[in-house]
Design a protein around this motif. Structure first.
Motif, PDB file in Angstrom:
ATOM      1  N   THR A  97       6.774   2.844 -20.140  1.00 53.44           N
ATOM      2  CA  THR A  97       5.579   2.996 -19.224  1.00 53.44           C
ATOM      3  C   THR A  97       5.710   3.859 -18.057  1.00 53.44           C
ATOM      4  N   GLU A 105      11.872  -0.151 -19.127  1.00 55.50           N
ATOM      5  CA  GLU A 105      11.823  -1.285 -20.029  1.00 55.50           C
ATOM      6  C   GLU A 105      10.660  -1.242 -20.989  1.00 55.50           C
ATOM      7  N   GLU A 106       9.594  -0.895 -20.571  1.00 57.16           N
ATOM      8  CA  GLU A 106       8.428  -0.960 -21.462  1.00 57.16           C
ATOM      9  C   GLU A 106       7.994   0.400 -22.107  1.00 57.16           C
ATOM     10  N   GLY A 137       5.179   4.423 -24.672  1.00 55.11           N
ATOM     11  CA  GLY A 137       4.489   3.180 -24.605  1.00 55.11           C
ATOM     12  C   GLY A 137       3.038   3.360 -24.309  1.00 55.11           C
TER      13      GLY A 137
END
Length: 165
Positions: free
Chosen positions: A83, A80-81, A103
């Motif tokens: 990461t 999602e991020e 990210g």
């Protein structure tokens, strides 16, 4: 292509990697990933590969380009991020590469990842496969905890189990 590299990749049996990365070592790495991810929002994958195949050797594939391929294949980018982090071990070449998703790459300097890689390579030269791998996972976790601390909703988006390619 260096002849010795070619011979090593073609002739060293895959079970040699399994002697270094035993089921116990792989379980310790998995536990270290799980523990680490409880303290940050990053997702860590650990992959170890013995020899490269003939076409890759002919193309001169190095550890970095192979790590980028494995990053995509394992879908480490699919968080999602953004990461995701891959710790990639090219065992026969004795090379370690860390690939961080965009990210993270904006927030953690490449020199920090390189330092973790060199420490892991040193541990491997000393024959400390399990402890070295666990230390590397913890070090990556520390680098992630600063810019991406855990929150109340901290989903586990990628498998924690290390991959033997």
């Amino acid at each position: 292509m260096r002849f010795t590299r070619f011979v090593r990749h073609m002739l060293v049996p895959s079970w040699r990697v399994d002697r270094a990365f035993t089921p116990e070592v792989m379980a310790a790495i998995e536990l270290a990933v799980q523990d680490s991810e409880a303290r940050h929002r990053g997702e860590i994958r650990f992959a170890v590969e013995g020899g490269l195949d003939f076409p890759a050797l002919l193309q001169g594939v190095d550890a970095r380009s192979r790590a980028v391929d494995v990053f995509a294949h394992l879908r480490v980018w699919d968080t999602e991020e953004n990461t995701g982090v891959l710790i990639y071990v090219q065992w026969l070449d004795r090379r370690v590469e860390i690939v961080a998703d965009r990210g993270i790459a904006r927030r953690v300097p490449q020199a920090d990842w390189d330092a973790v890689c060199r420490r892991l390579e040193m541990a491997f030269r000393e024959g400390r496969y399990g402890p070295g791998a666990v230390e590397a996972v913890r070090a990556v976790g520390e680098l992630l905890a600063g810019p991406f601390p855990a929150r109340g909703d901290n989903p586990d988006e990628l498998p924690n189990r290390p991959v033997r390619l």
